[in-house]
Design a protein around this motif. Structure first.
Motif, PDB file in Angstrom:
ATOM      1  N   LEU A   1       9.688   4.861  11.449  1.00  0.00           N
ATOM      2  CA  LEU A   1       8.820   4.091  12.345  1.00  0.00           C
ATOM      3  C   LEU A   1       7.411   3.982  11.777  1.00  0.00           C
ATOM      4  CD1 LEU A   1      10.084   5.568  15.736  1.00  0.00           C
ATOM      5  CD2 LEU A   1      10.545   3.275  14.836  1.00  0.00           C
ATOM      6  N   ASP A   2       6.947   5.037  11.108  1.00  0.00           N
ATOM      7  CA  ASP A   2       5.643   4.986  10.437  1.00  0.00           C
ATOM      8  C   ASP A   2       5.625   3.913   9.351  1.00  0.00           C
ATOM      9  OD1 ASP A   2       4.694   7.075  11.983  1.00  0.00           O
ATOM     10  OD2 ASP A   2       4.917   8.595  10.414  1.00  0.00           O
ATOM     11  N   VAL A   3       6.727   3.811   8.608  1.00  0.00           N
ATOM     12  CA  VAL A   3       6.816   2.795   7.546  1.00  0.00           C
ATOM     13  C   VAL A   3       6.655   1.400   8.141  1.00  0.00           C
ATOM     14  CG1 VAL A   3       8.406   1.679   5.919  1.00  0.00           C
ATOM     15  CG2 VAL A   3       8.185   4.170   5.935  1.00  0.00           C
ATOM     16  N   LEU A   4       7.392   1.113   9.198  1.00  0.00           N
ATOM     17  CA  LEU A   4       7.358  -0.216   9.803  1.00  0.00           C
ATOM     18  C   LEU A   4       5.983  -0.512  10.410  1.00  0.00           C
ATOM     19  CD1 LEU A   4      10.856  -0.105  11.538  1.00  0.00           C
ATOM     20  CD2 LEU A   4      10.244  -1.416   9.497  1.00  0.00           C
ATOM     21  N   TRP A   5       5.375   0.489  11.024  1.00  0.00           N
ATOM     22  CA  TRP A   5       4.053   0.306  11.633  1.00  0.00           C
ATOM     23  C   TRP A   5       2.990   0.098  10.550  1.00  0.00           C
ATOM     24  CZ3 TRP A   5       3.287   0.269  16.980  1.00  0.00           C
ATOM     25  CH2 TRP A   5       1.959   0.199  17.397  1.00  0.00           C
ATOM     26  N   THR A   6       3.081   0.886   9.496  1.00  0.00           N
ATOM     27  CA  THR A   6       2.097   0.796   8.412  1.00  0.00           C
ATOM     28  C   THR A   6       2.150  -0.564   7.723  1.00  0.00           C
ATOM     29  OG1 THR A   6       2.153   3.185   8.036  1.00  0.00           O
ATOM     30  CG2 THR A   6       1.394   1.823   6.204  1.00  0.00           C
ATOM     31  N   MET A   7       3.337  -1.118   7.567  1.00  0.00           N
ATOM     32  CA  MET A   7       3.449  -2.464   7.001  1.00  0.00           C
ATOM     33  C   MET A   7       2.586  -3.455   7.784  1.00  0.00           C
ATOM     34  SD  MET A   7       7.575  -2.486   6.347  1.00  0.00           S
ATOM     35  CE  MET A   7       7.673  -4.285   6.258  1.00  0.00           C
TER      36      MET A   7
ATOM     37  N   GLY B   1      -0.174  -2.311  -0.010  1.00  0.00           N
ATOM     38  CA  GLY B   1       0.136  -1.299   0.987  1.00  0.00           C
ATOM     39  C   GLY B   1       1.517  -1.491   1.592  1.00  0.00           C
ATOM     40  N   VAL B   2       1.900  -2.747   1.800  1.00  0.00           N
ATOM     41  CA  VAL B   2       3.233  -3.051   2.316  1.00  0.00           C
ATOM     42  C   VAL B   2       4.285  -2.610   1.305  1.00  0.00           C
ATOM     43  CG1 VAL B   2       4.806  -4.921   2.942  1.00  0.00           C
ATOM     44  CG2 VAL B   2       2.467  -4.935   3.796  1.00  0.00           C
ATOM     45  N   LYS B   3       4.061  -2.961   0.048  1.00  0.00           N
ATOM     46  CA  LYS B   3       5.008  -2.580  -1.000  1.00  0.00           C
ATOM     47  C   LYS B   3       5.116  -1.058  -1.107  1.00  0.00           C
ATOM     48  CE  LYS B   3       6.239  -3.529  -5.814  1.00  0.00           C
ATOM     49  NZ  LYS B   3       6.598  -2.148  -6.164  1.00  0.00           N
TER      50      LYS B   3
ATOM     51  N   GLN C   1       3.162 -17.194   7.628  1.00  0.00           N
ATOM     52  CA  GLN C   1       3.589 -17.188   6.226  1.00  0.00           C
ATOM     53  C   GLN C   1       3.384 -15.811   5.599  1.00  0.00           C
ATOM     54  OE1 GLN C   1       1.129 -20.399   4.764  1.00  0.00           O
ATOM     55  NE2 GLN C   1       2.811 -21.867   4.857  1.00  0.00           N
ATOM     56  N   GLY C   2       2.263 -15.195   5.910  1.00  0.00           N
ATOM     57  CA  GLY C   2       1.992 -13.871   5.369  1.00  0.00           C
ATOM     58  C   GLY C   2       2.998 -12.848   5.848  1.00  0.00           C
ATOM     59  N   TRP C   3       3.335 -12.911   7.129  1.00  0.00           N
ATOM     60  CA  TRP C   3       4.320 -11.978   7.674  1.00  0.00           C
ATOM     61  C   TRP C   3       5.689 -12.205   7.042  1.00  0.00           C
ATOM     62  CZ3 TRP C   3       8.725 -12.912  10.760  1.00  0.00           C
ATOM     63  CH2 TRP C   3       9.349 -11.753  11.228  1.00  0.00           C
ATOM     64  N   VAL C   4       6.118 -13.457   6.955  1.00  0.00           N
ATOM     65  CA  VAL C   4       7.436 -13.763   6.391  1.00  0.00           C
ATOM     66  C   VAL C   4       7.515 -13.313   4.929  1.00  0.00           C
ATOM     67  CG1 VAL C   4       9.000 -15.626   5.710  1.00  0.00           C
ATOM     68  CG2 VAL C   4       7.948 -15.648   7.977  1.00  0.00           C
ATOM     69  N   ALA C   5       6.461 -13.591   4.152  1.00  0.00           N
ATOM     70  CA  ALA C   5       6.464 -13.241   2.725  1.00  0.00           C
ATOM     71  C   ALA C   5       6.514 -11.731   2.519  1.00  0.00           C
ATOM     72  CB  ALA C   5       5.228 -13.823   2.039  1.00  0.00           C
ATOM     73  N   ASN C   6       5.737 -10.995   3.310  1.00  0.00           N
ATOM     74  CA  ASN C   6       5.719  -9.540   3.162  1.00  0.00           C
ATOM     75  C   ASN C   6       6.991  -8.897   3.704  1.00  0.00           C
ATOM     76  OD1 ASN C   6       2.927  -8.160   2.261  1.00  0.00           O
ATOM     77  ND2 ASN C   6       2.522 -10.171   3.169  1.00  0.00           N
TER      78      ASN C   6
END
Length: 244
Positions: free
Chosen positions: A210-216, A115-117, A42-47
């Motif tokens: 790629l940094d953006v996706l990894w950091t998420m 951090g994701v945002k 749920q956390g992954w889907v929401a973020n």
């Protein structure tokens, strides 16, 4: 003078950057092995929904930076694919419902970690400020996405049987749409960035994406694996991002 890599060499070197793709992040690998809890899913889907929701805005930013009309006509199809009725965004909302969230939960972004945002907004702001060719280059992370979409479609019905298979439509859609998108974006990059100096910039741009996706996933790992959500150590904090 080094005139740069040939198109074939340049594409090969871009594809070699797959090792930094978020497919290999520990949090993603936990999902892929079937060890996610319902709360982690749920956390992954929401973020991740915040990222999906931002994609059409990112694509409109690229168009607003004045690519030639023939590229605008092709690139606008990405926006339509996402926002049309029963398109990619609706499919992701259906996935959210299937994992136990409400559409209101997703659309309110109440569970999106700061951090994701921040990472996603940084990517969006990059596409607004950069030349359209540079922004197109940042989309090349999609070259690596097909493997991940196929993996989810092949394994989730076995690993996560509690998720309705009909809710996996987003990944099926991307199997069809991503290759067409990749061909267009890669063609632009290989033709425009045709000197060594320009090609060096593309490597930097793709690494940024790629940094953006990894950091998420770093922030999701911290919150949903280590149970250290933002302000976790502040007594009586009313700021909650974890899903009960």
């Amino acid at each position: 003078m080094n005139n740069g890599y040939s198109k074939k060499e340049f594409e090969m070197k871009l594809r070699e950057m797959e090792y930094m793709y978020h497919l290999y992040h520990p949090f993603q690998q936990k999902m892929n092995s079937g060890n996610f809890t319902k709360r982690q899913m749920q956390g992954w889907v929401a973020n991740r929904f915040y990222y999906q929701y931002t994609i059409p805005t990112k694509d409109l930013a690229i168009i607003s930076n004045n690519p030639p009309i023939e590229h605008r006509r092709l690139w606008i199809q990405r926006v339509k694919t996402h926002i049309k009725p029963n398109g990619a965004l609706d499919a992701w909302l259906d996935l959210g419902v299937a994992v136990g969230l409400s559409k209101d939960d997703l659309l309110s972004f109440k569970y999106v970690l700061p951090g994701v945002k921040f990472a996603i907004d940084a990517y969006l702001n990059y596409t607004k400020r950069s030349g359209w060719e540079e922004s197109v280059a940042s989309s090349l992370s999609e070259m690596f996405a097909i493997k991940l979409h196929k993996l989810r479609l092949d394994t989730w019905p076995l690993l996560y049987p509690w998720i309705d298979e009909n809710a996996l439509l987003y990944f099926k859609k991307r199997l069809n749409d991503t290759p067409k998108d990749n061909i267009h974006a890669l063609d632009i990059v290989l033709n425009h960035f045709n000197t060594y100096e320009l090609q060096k910039e593309v490597f930097k741009i793709l690494k940024f994406k790629l940094d953006v996706l990894w950091t998420m996933l770093d922030y999701m790992y911290l919150a949903y694996e280590l149970n250290k959500e933002p302000y976790f150590n502040i007594k009586n904090s009313n700021t909650k991002y974890l899903i009960e």
